[in-house]
Scaffold this motif. Structure first.
Motif, PDB file in Angstrom:
ATOM      1  N   THR A 120       0.830  -1.210   0.000  1.00 40.87           N
ATOM      2  CA  THR A 120       0.000   0.000   0.000  1.00 40.87           C
ATOM      3  C   THR A 120       0.862   1.257   0.000  1.00 40.87           C
ATOM      4  OG1 THR A 120      -1.752  -1.181   1.191  1.00 40.87           O
ATOM      5  CG2 THR A 120      -1.831   1.221   1.223  1.00 40.87           C
ATOM      6  N   ASN A 121       1.884   1.259   0.822  1.00 37.61           N
ATOM      7  CA  ASN A 121       2.771   2.426   0.861  1.00 37.61           C
ATOM      8  C   ASN A 121       3.589   2.570  -0.416  1.00 37.61           C
ATOM      9  OD1 ASN A 121       2.706   3.837   3.641  1.00 37.61           O
ATOM     10  ND2 ASN A 121       2.737   1.665   4.178  1.00 37.61           N
ATOM     11  N   ALA A 122       3.957   1.459  -1.023  1.00 39.70           N
ATOM     12  CA  ALA A 122       4.661   1.533  -2.305  1.00 39.70           C
ATOM     13  C   ALA A 122       3.758   2.134  -3.379  1.00 39.70           C
ATOM     14  CB  ALA A 122       5.140   0.146  -2.719  1.00 39.70           C
ATOM     15  N   LEU A 123       2.463   1.754  -3.366  1.00 39.57           N
ATOM     16  CA  LEU A 123       1.518   2.301  -4.343  1.00 39.57           C
ATOM     17  C   LEU A 123       1.355   3.807  -4.166  1.00 39.57           C
ATOM     18  CD1 LEU A 123      -0.658   2.014  -6.538  1.00 39.57           C
ATOM     19  CD2 LEU A 123      -2.287   1.431  -4.723  1.00 39.57           C
ATOM     20  N   PHE A 124       1.175   4.250  -2.917  1.00 39.18           N
ATOM     21  CA  PHE A 124       1.023   5.689  -2.701  1.00 39.18           C
ATOM     22  C   PHE A 124       2.335   6.421  -2.960  1.00 39.18           C
ATOM     23  CE2 PHE A 124      -2.860   4.496  -0.435  1.00 39.18           C
ATOM     24  CZ  PHE A 124      -3.716   5.498  -0.858  1.00 39.18           C
ATOM     25  N   GLY A 125       3.476   5.762  -2.700  1.00 32.95           N
ATOM     26  CA  GLY A 125       4.750   6.376  -3.043  1.00 32.95           C
ATOM     27  C   GLY A 125       4.866   6.639  -4.533  1.00 32.95           C
ATOM     28  N   LEU A 126       4.389   5.701  -5.347  1.00 30.02           N
ATOM     29  CA  LEU A 126       4.390   5.904  -6.803  1.00 30.02           C
ATOM     30  C   LEU A 126       3.434   7.029  -7.203  1.00 30.02           C
ATOM     31  CD1 LEU A 126       4.464   2.187  -8.027  1.00 30.02           C
ATOM     32  CD2 LEU A 126       6.329   3.861  -8.111  1.00 30.02           C
ATOM     33  N   LEU A 127       2.287   7.128  -6.503  1.00 32.99           N
ATOM     34  CA  LEU A 127       1.344   8.214  -6.820  1.00 32.99           C
ATOM     35  C   LEU A 127       1.973   9.571  -6.521  1.00 32.99           C
ATOM     36  CD1 LEU A 127      -2.045   6.746  -5.483  1.00 32.99           C
ATOM     37  CD2 LEU A 127      -1.306   6.998  -7.856  1.00 32.99           C
ATOM     38  N   TYR A 128       2.728   9.671  -5.419  1.00 34.22           N
ATOM     39  CA  TYR A 128       3.405  10.938  -5.129  1.00 34.22           C
ATOM     40  C   TYR A 128       4.463  11.237  -6.186  1.00 34.22           C
ATOM     41  CZ  TYR A 128       1.196  10.850  -0.531  1.00 34.22           C
ATOM     42  OH  TYR A 128       0.277  10.845   0.493  1.00 34.22           O
ATOM     43  N   LEU A 129       5.157  10.219  -6.667  1.00 30.32           N
ATOM     44  CA  LEU A 129       6.152  10.428  -7.716  1.00 30.32           C
ATOM     45  C   LEU A 129       5.512  10.927  -8.999  1.00 30.32           C
ATOM     46  CD1 LEU A 129       8.723   7.489  -7.470  1.00 30.32           C
ATOM     47  CD2 LEU A 129       9.073   9.910  -6.941  1.00 30.32           C
ATOM     48  N   CYS A 130       4.300  10.430  -9.286  1.00 38.05           N
ATOM     49  CA  CYS A 130       3.605  10.852 -10.509  1.00 38.05           C
ATOM     50  C   CYS A 130       3.243  12.338 -10.463  1.00 38.05           C
ATOM     51  CB  CYS A 130       2.345  10.014 -10.721  1.00 38.05           C
ATOM     52  SG  CYS A 130       2.675   8.277 -11.107  1.00 38.05           S
ATOM     53  N   GLY A 131       3.189  12.913  -9.265  1.00 43.15           N
ATOM     54  CA  GLY A 131       2.852  14.326  -9.136  1.00 43.15           C
ATOM     55  C   GLY A 131       4.028  15.243  -9.327  1.00 43.15           C
ATOM     56  N   GLY A 132       5.192  14.686  -9.653  1.00 39.83           N
ATOM     57  CA  GLY A 132       6.372  15.527  -9.853  1.00 39.83           C
ATOM     58  C   GLY A 132       6.895  16.088  -8.536  1.00 39.83           C
ATOM     59  N   ASP A 133       7.268  17.345  -8.561  1.00 39.76           N
ATOM     60  CA  ASP A 133       7.815  17.987  -7.362  1.00 39.76           C
ATOM     61  C   ASP A 133       6.666  18.492  -6.486  1.00 39.76           C
ATOM     62  OD1 ASP A 133       9.551  19.046  -5.546  1.00 39.76           O
ATOM     63  OD2 ASP A 133       9.913  20.904  -6.676  1.00 39.76           O
ATOM     64  N   CYS A 134       5.957  17.522  -5.836  1.00 43.22           N
ATOM     65  CA  CYS A 134       4.775  17.880  -5.040  1.00 43.22           C
ATOM     66  C   CYS A 134       5.013  17.768  -3.542  1.00 43.22           C
ATOM     67  CB  CYS A 134       3.585  17.022  -5.444  1.00 43.22           C
ATOM     68  SG  CYS A 134       3.805  15.251  -5.105  1.00 43.22           S
ATOM     69  N   LEU A 135       6.192  17.285  -3.139  1.00 48.61           N
ATOM     70  CA  LEU A 135       6.501  17.133  -1.723  1.00 48.61           C
ATOM     71  C   LEU A 135       7.673  18.037  -1.370  1.00 48.61           C
ATOM     72  CD1 LEU A 135       6.275  13.229  -1.354  1.00 48.61           C
ATOM     73  CD2 LEU A 135       4.513  14.934  -0.832  1.00 48.61           C
ATOM     74  N   ALA A 136       7.458  18.892  -0.408  1.00 50.27           N
ATOM     75  CA  ALA A 136       8.521  19.800   0.026  1.00 50.27           C
ATOM     76  C   ALA A 136       9.606  19.031   0.757  1.00 50.27           C
ATOM     77  CB  ALA A 136       7.937  20.883   0.920  1.00 50.27           C
ATOM     78  N   ASN A 137      10.851  19.420   0.538  1.00 49.98           N
ATOM     79  CA  ASN A 137      12.024  18.842   1.180  1.00 49.98           C
ATOM     80  C   ASN A 137      12.303  17.402   0.763  1.00 49.98           C
ATOM     81  OD1 ASN A 137      12.401  21.235   2.665  1.00 49.98           O
ATOM     82  ND2 ASN A 137      11.024  20.497   4.294  1.00 49.98           N
ATOM     83  N   ALA A 138      11.584  16.897  -0.243  1.00 52.72           N
ATOM     84  CA  ALA A 138      11.864  15.568  -0.766  1.00 52.72           C
ATOM     85  C   ALA A 138      12.814  15.675  -1.946  1.00 52.72           C
ATOM     86  CB  ALA A 138      10.563  14.874  -1.190  1.00 52.72           C
ATOM     87  N   ARG A 139      13.714  14.698  -2.061  1.00 53.24           N
ATOM     88  CA  ARG A 139      14.626  14.682  -3.191  1.00 53.24           C
ATOM     89  C   ARG A 139      13.861  14.433  -4.480  1.00 53.24           C
ATOM     90  NH1 ARG A 139      18.636  10.236  -0.809  1.00 53.24           N
ATOM     91  NH2 ARG A 139      16.565   9.499  -0.133  1.00 53.24           N
ATOM     92  N   SER A 140      14.194  15.110  -5.516  1.00 56.84           N
ATOM     93  CA  SER A 140      13.491  15.000  -6.788  1.00 56.84           C
ATOM     94  C   SER A 140      13.623  13.591  -7.351  1.00 56.84           C
ATOM     95  CB  SER A 140      14.049  16.019  -7.791  1.00 56.84           C
ATOM     96  OG  SER A 140      13.404  15.884  -9.037  1.00 56.84           O
ATOM     97  N   GLY A 141      12.491  12.978  -7.648  1.00 58.26           N
ATOM     98  CA  GLY A 141      12.477  11.638  -8.238  1.00 58.26           C
ATOM     99  C   GLY A 141      12.855  10.535  -7.281  1.00 58.26           C
ATOM    100  N   SER A 142      12.916  10.803  -5.990  1.00 50.99           N
ATOM    101  CA  SER A 142      13.314   9.778  -5.010  1.00 50.99           C
ATOM    102  C   SER A 142      12.097   8.960  -4.579  1.00 50.99           C
ATOM    103  CB  SER A 142      13.963  10.433  -3.789  1.00 50.99           C
ATOM    104  OG  SER A 142      14.196   9.470  -2.779  1.00 50.99           O
ATOM    105  N   PHE A 143      12.116   7.688  -4.921  1.00 50.30           N
ATOM    106  CA  PHE A 143      11.024   6.801  -4.496  1.00 50.30           C
ATOM    107  C   PHE A 143      11.071   6.580  -2.990  1.00 50.30           C
ATOM    108  CE2 PHE A 143       9.682   2.453  -3.423  1.00 50.30           C
ATOM    109  CZ  PHE A 143       8.336   2.541  -3.745  1.00 50.30           C
ATOM    110  N   LEU A 144      12.269   6.483  -2.426  1.00 50.08           N
ATOM    111  CA  LEU A 144      12.380   6.258  -0.982  1.00 50.08           C
ATOM    112  C   LEU A 144      11.762   7.403  -0.184  1.00 50.08           C
ATOM    113  CD1 LEU A 144      15.919   4.703  -0.425  1.00 50.08           C
ATOM    114  CD2 LEU A 144      13.683   3.598  -0.202  1.00 50.08           C
ATOM    115  N   ASP A 145      12.000   8.643  -0.604  1.00 53.17           N
ATOM    116  CA  ASP A 145      11.394   9.777   0.108  1.00 53.17           C
ATOM    117  C   ASP A 145       9.876   9.714   0.015  1.00 53.17           C
ATOM    118  OD1 ASP A 145      13.872  10.603   0.784  1.00 53.17           O
ATOM    119  OD2 ASP A 145      13.874  12.440  -0.425  1.00 53.17           O
ATOM    120  N   SER A 146       9.363   9.401  -1.180  1.00 54.09           N
ATOM    121  CA  SER A 146       7.909   9.297  -1.347  1.00 54.09           C
ATOM    122  C   SER A 146       7.348   8.134  -0.541  1.00 54.09           C
ATOM    123  CB  SER A 146       7.576   9.116  -2.827  1.00 54.09           C
ATOM    124  OG  SER A 146       8.016  10.214  -3.591  1.00 54.09           O
ATOM    125  N   PHE A 147       8.067   7.010  -0.526  1.00 50.28           N
ATOM    126  CA  PHE A 147       7.605   5.831   0.220  1.00 50.28           C
ATOM    127  C   PHE A 147       7.548   6.126   1.713  1.00 50.28           C
ATOM    128  CE2 PHE A 147       8.673   2.019   2.671  1.00 50.28           C
ATOM    129  CZ  PHE A 147       7.666   1.158   2.289  1.00 50.28           C
TER     130      PHE A 147
END
Length: 298
Positions: A57-84
């Motif tokens: 479930t967290n991997a799925l939502f991590g991919l959804l955050y990645l699909c939003g581009g630079d939508c998370l503050a202080n997260a590394r660009s394109g980092s799946f681990l940060d989104s996960f």
């Protein structure tokens, strides 16, 4: 005329369960079976399943955050681990605050994930509580049943014992003989016969209970032999129910004796004795032991 073979829904009746029965025309799995499946899983498999679902479930939502581009503050660009890991913080309501949503897209995903987290937590909590509160019985059955004389009458006997240090109130036991029969018309059937017991109810089941069925002219086992029971694929199906005094819930236990587990002309050794202080002693180390008829118990 060729004999017609009708297969009963209970034939063949396996030794411990009906998993070897091929069932045609029934759905193998339905949505209503999911709850039963989750309750009957072993604790190890249940925890593994919960862990896999949580990570997936967290991997799925991590991919959804990645699909939003630079939508998370202080997260590394394109980092799946940060989104996960942001997904893990969100669904578990940890909220460390180093990464947070900064676009409407991310906020909508967070809203959806929060809802999934609330529902998932409630479901897992309910399942864990149901598994802990599920009433279980620890009832021991002897490994064999015996047929030996009792008051001059051949009697079927087996032992059962309560393995817990409490009482099973209003315990009731039933014994059913299951064997193959062929009718006069040539129909093959798996027949069930309830056996009359000397005592089928115990108001307080605490230690040991020797269940007895006298084999008289009215018994389905009358004139039976070891060879006839083997030829008929005979089984004794035991069912015990009662109320556990600790949890005040009904518990169930069952057992099956096959034809080769029914011993003739032997009896159970005595396991009850009195100590020098007048206490009763039950030796469960000899619970399954038998001896030939005519020998004195030691």
């Amino acid at each position: 005329m060729q004999k017609q073979r009708l297969i009963s829904p209970f034939a063949p009746y396996s030794r411990r369960r009906t998993s070897n029965v091929i069932r045609l025309g029934l759905a193998s799995f339905t949505r209503s079976d999911v709850y039963h499946f989750l309750l009957t899983l072993s604790w190890l498999n249940f925890l593994l399943l919960v862990s896999v679902v949580f990570l997936a479930t967290n991997a799925l939502f991590g991919l959804l955050y990645l699909c939003g581009g630079d939508c998370l503050a202080n997260a590394r660009s394109g980092s799946f681990l940060d989104s996960f890991f942001f997904s893990v913080h969100t669904i578990a309501t940890v909220g460390y605050g180093s990464i947070y949503p900064k676009t409407d897209y991310a906020n909508w995903i967070v809203t959806l994930e929060s809802l999934v987290g609330i529902v998932g937590t409630a479901m897992i909590t309910g399942l864990v509580f149901a598994r802990f509160s599920l009433p279980t019985a620890r009832v021991l059955f002897s490994k064999v049943a015996v047929i030996s004389p009792y008051n001059g009458i051949p009697t079927l006997m087996f032992r059962t014992a309560n393995e817990r240090h409490n009482l099973i109130v209003e315990a009731q036991i039933g014994v059913t003989l299951v064997h193959n029969e062929t009718t006069n018309e040539g129909h093959f059937m798996r027949r069930f016969y309830d056996l009359e017991l000397v005592r089928k109810r115990s108001p307080v089941f605490a230690l040991s209970w020797t269940v007895m069925h006298p084999i008289d002219a009215s018994s389905p086992l009358y004139n039976a032999t070891p060879e006839s029971l083997q030829a008929e694929d005979a089984q004794l199906v035991i069912s015990l129910t009662g109320i556990d005094e600790t949890v005040s819930q009904t518990i169930h236990a069952s057992h099956i004796f096959t034809a080769d587990e029914i011993l003739w002309d032997v009896r159970f050794v005595d396991i009850l004795s009195l100590t020098e202080n007048g206490f009763r002693r039950v030796d469960y180390r000899r619970f399954h032991d038998v001896e030939p008829v005519g020998l004195s118990n030691k």
